[in-house]
Each structure stands twice: as structure tokens, then as C-alpha cells.
Design a protein around this motif. Sequence first.
Motif, PDB file in Angstrom:
ATOM      1  N   LEU A 187      48.589 -27.488 -43.870  1.00 48.41           N
ATOM      2  CA  LEU A 187      47.757 -27.393 -45.071  1.00 48.41           C
ATOM      3  C   LEU A 187      47.475 -28.753 -45.696  1.00 48.41           C
ATOM      4  O   LEU A 187      46.698 -28.858 -46.632  1.00 48.41           O
ATOM      5  CB  LEU A 187      48.449 -26.517 -46.129  1.00 48.41           C
ATOM      6  CG  LEU A 187      48.665 -25.027 -45.818  1.00 48.41           C
ATOM      7  CD1 LEU A 187      49.443 -24.358 -46.943  1.00 48.41           C
ATOM      8  CD2 LEU A 187      47.337 -24.321 -45.610  1.00 48.41           C
ATOM      9  N   ARG A 188      48.122 -29.824 -45.173  1.00 49.86           N
ATOM     10  CA  ARG A 188      48.144 -31.074 -45.938  1.00 49.86           C
ATOM     11  C   ARG A 188      46.772 -31.692 -46.163  1.00 49.86           C
ATOM     12  O   ARG A 188      46.553 -32.336 -47.179  1.00 49.86           O
ATOM     13  CB  ARG A 188      49.079 -32.094 -45.279  1.00 49.86           C
ATOM     14  CG  ARG A 188      48.546 -32.749 -44.002  1.00 49.86           C
ATOM     15  CD  ARG A 188      49.629 -33.557 -43.320  1.00 49.86           C
ATOM     16  NE  ARG A 188      49.102 -34.381 -42.241  1.00 49.86           N
ATOM     17  CZ  ARG A 188      48.721 -33.911 -41.053  1.00 49.86           C
ATOM     18  NH1 ARG A 188      48.810 -32.617 -40.798  1.00 49.86           N
ATOM     19  NH2 ARG A 188      48.263 -34.730 -40.132  1.00 49.86           N
ATOM     20  N   ARG A 189      45.828 -31.479 -45.242  1.00 51.28           N
ATOM     21  CA  ARG A 189      44.517 -32.113 -45.417  1.00 51.28           C
ATOM     22  C   ARG A 189      43.612 -31.346 -46.378  1.00 51.28           C
ATOM     23  O   ARG A 189      42.682 -31.902 -46.938  1.00 51.28           O
ATOM     24  CB  ARG A 189      43.815 -32.239 -44.064  1.00 51.28           C
ATOM     25  CG  ARG A 189      44.481 -33.244 -43.156  1.00 51.28           C
ATOM     26  CD  ARG A 189      43.577 -33.641 -42.013  1.00 51.28           C
ATOM     27  NE  ARG A 189      44.337 -34.187 -40.897  1.00 51.28           N
ATOM     28  CZ  ARG A 189      44.887 -35.402 -40.899  1.00 51.28           C
ATOM     29  NH1 ARG A 189      44.761 -36.179 -41.951  1.00 51.28           N
ATOM     30  NH2 ARG A 189      45.571 -35.815 -39.850  1.00 51.28           N
ATOM     31  N   THR A 190      43.870 -30.044 -46.529  1.00 50.84           N
ATOM     32  CA  THR A 190      43.005 -29.248 -47.407  1.00 50.84           C
ATOM     33  C   THR A 190      43.590 -29.103 -48.808  1.00 50.84           C
ATOM     34  O   THR A 190      42.924 -28.636 -49.714  1.00 50.84           O
ATOM     35  CB  THR A 190      42.835 -27.823 -46.842  1.00 50.84           C
ATOM     36  OG1 THR A 190      44.130 -27.221 -46.739  1.00 50.84           O
ATOM     37  CG2 THR A 190      42.182 -27.846 -45.476  1.00 50.84           C
ATOM     38  N   MET A 191      44.865 -29.497 -48.950  1.00 50.69           N
ATOM     39  CA  MET A 191      45.587 -29.240 -50.187  1.00 50.69           C
ATOM     40  C   MET A 191      45.018 -30.035 -51.365  1.00 50.69           C
ATOM     41  O   MET A 191      44.852 -31.235 -51.277  1.00 50.69           O
ATOM     42  CB  MET A 191      47.027 -29.697 -49.952  1.00 50.69           C
ATOM     43  CG  MET A 191      48.060 -28.978 -50.736  1.00 50.69           C
ATOM     44  SD  MET A 191      49.661 -29.661 -50.313  1.00 50.69           S
ATOM     45  CE  MET A 191      50.096 -28.669 -48.918  1.00 50.69           C
TER      46      MET A 191
END
Lengths: 211, 228
Positions: free
Chosen positions: B77-81
Motif C-alpha cells: 500500500l505504500r505508494r498509494t497511501m
Amino acid sequence: MSLSRTSAAYNVIYAVVLGTACAGILTAGSSLLAPYREANERADEIRDVLGILGVPFEPGASSADLIALFERNVQREQRGRLTLYRQVDADGRVRAVAVPLAGRGLWGPIRGWLALEPDLKTIRGITFQAPDETPGFGGEIMKAPFRDQFRGKTIYGPDGKPALRVTRGEGPTAPNEVHAVSGATLTSGKVDQILNDLVRQIAEETQADVR
Amino acid sequence: MSVDVVQLGGACPAGGPCGGKGWSTFVGGLWANNPITIQVLGICSALAVTGRLSNALVMGAALVFVTALSNLLLSLLRRTMPRGLRLVIEMTVISTFVIFFDQVLKAFYPSMSKELGPYVGLIITNCIVMGRAEAFALQNPPLVALVDGAANGMGYAAVLAAIGLVRELLAYGQVLGLTVLPEGWYPRNLLAAQAPGAFIVLGFLVGLFYLLRPRQVEADAAKAGGAP
């Protein structure tokens, strides 16, 4: 419309989607596991009842086995507000009867079981769960020295009226009396009250059966 | 990037599914940067549930499960968070895995669930899980984040198991409930079953880790030309 990662709308949508997904997973898991959890809760209660009735069971038995053992050995009967749990042997004879007890202690609720012989007068055993009572004082009602006093006592006084007294002091006790826990006068008083309410109720509901 | 993994055995070959970082990440979590004995995190549960080896093992399994999967999911999820919701998202994901594990334990292993009491639920607030999510999962690709989570969970589990083994042996003369030191011959030491026993055993274990580890760290630090 394209959403920027810093926009409020993106934040809100992200939170709603993630929150809903997580809640959905947990709800699904919880409802799938509910029957197992309920069986375990029932097994906990059954362990108490079997223990007080003196039905032998393996401590490591699974919840399903315990429930089966319980159904084989114990009959439940509702009389007014009182539930009787009768241990019945293979010939259909009643071996012992257990009734749940509950009431207010000094600091929190006290629950437990009272087991009677088939004559519905003589006490076979008693247990208490009083997690809120002071350890070492009121909490002693859960321990064997206090509980063992009850074995063989009767729930009727010499005058034939239902009474079970928790009394202060030392020396011999009447057949319907036990000694209070020293240093726990208030908890002992509450136990006295709970037991007297219970034995009066038992007397009322079982009058016809008492031999 | 603040990934505090101690490199062992020189340079790792580039490439591989974890980009050459898999092994060093694994060793870091398990040994060189062990969450309990080196970082001194997660002490509360390490002291509370290690009276018996079986409790320690189940608690360790819980942490491997939670840390590995939350690291994996958070890394995905880190890039969309959204940055502002970072901590909330971490807590939500971690809580979901913890509550799920707790439910499974309650359904299939109720006696163990009672033994562990609130400590399974308290994994949500375990510094190790949150620490790995913050320090590692959000900066690294999913696979290596999974390795990091699993390794830190295993590092925690191994230390708990060691404490549990020593305490159960000292307190009851048993291992996993089986008597190995006969009762008449071995005087039971109930101090080990109590909290002070846990502190003492953990203290020795931390000391042991530092005794075995410091030269490695100093050598690495000297090579890197910085403080350890």
C-alpha cells in the motif's frame, strides 16, 4: 476527475475503503468462527456443572466431547426462575442435582454452583467465582477450606424452614451453618444473603420432591 | 533511508527476488538487530507470557503472523497511501491481523487463549510491529518487507521461547508440560514463575547477546566509518 494524493477526497475515500475492507474481513471471520466460540463458552459452563456434580471428565477434552458427555449425563429442568441440572445414571436414577447461584458480592458479582444430593436437602458441594473479591480475604470463598465446610450440610434449619447460614465465630456449627471467612465479614455476609435467597427458592420450587 | 540492518559477510550479490537484501534483512531481524535483546522492544509481553514454553511459542507464532503480513500489506500500500493517514492505516492493518489471530485462537485453542489473556490483543500496541512497519515496510518492496517482518517475528519468538524454556525448567522442572527434572530430586524454584524471574532471565539473555555480538558491530562500524 483525477485525485491528488494529498486531496481531502483521496484521504476520505482511502480511509473508507480500507476501513470497510478490514471490518468486512473481521466480520466474516467472526461469524464463521462463532459456532466454535459458542461451543467453547458452553464447554466452560459444562466443566463447572460436571465438576460440581462429580461426573468425571478429562481436563483436556474438546468442547464437542464435553457437550456430548453433558447431554448423556445431565438433564435440565426449568422450574420458575430456577434451573435444575440433574445427573441421571444409566438406570434413570437421579444421582445429584446442581443449581446455579448468582448475586452481588462486596465488590462485584459472585457466581457459582450448588450441588445437592438426590434428597434435595443435603449439600454435595459448592463452587464460587468471585473475581472481584479481595484476594486473601473475600477471595478465600473460592478456596477449598471454605467450600469444603458445606459438604454434608443441609439447606433446612432445625425448624424445617429453608436456611443456610454463614456465621462468625468458632466452635461447632449447626447442620445448616458454616463459618465465615475471617477478615471478610462483608463478603461472607453477601454470600449468606445469596445462599439464603437460593435455598428459599429451591425449597419453594421443589417442595413436592423433598422426601 | 533509515534501515538499520547490519550487513554480515560482506557485500550481497545484487538481484534475486529480494534485490540482494533478503539474507541480510533476515539475519538482522533474527540476530544482529534482534527486536528484544538488541532493540529492547516488546519487553512487556516477553516478561508476561513466558512462564511456560507453550505460551511463549504461541505468542511468538502470533507475532510472526502479524508482523509478516502487516509488513507485506503495508509495503504493497505504500505508494498509494495518503501521507497524512499513514499511522492510522498502519494501526488499522495491524489491528485487523491481531484481532483475526485472536479470534482463531479463541475458537480453536480456548485454553491457550485464556492463558495468554489480554496479551494477544495487546500485540496491536507492540512496538516491534509498528516499528517494522514504520522503519522498513514503508520504504521497501513487498517481498523484502515480508522477510523483514517474518524475521523480526521469529527473532521475538526465539527469545520468548528461550525465556519460556528456562523459566518453565527452573520453576516446574518441566518442558512443554512434561516433567524432565523429577519432583523429588529437583527443588522447584517458583521465583522463576513470577515476574522477577522473567526479568532476571531476560537480563542474562540480553547480556549474552551483547557478549556475542559487539565485535561484529564494531567491525562493521569501523568499515563503514561511523558510529555503530
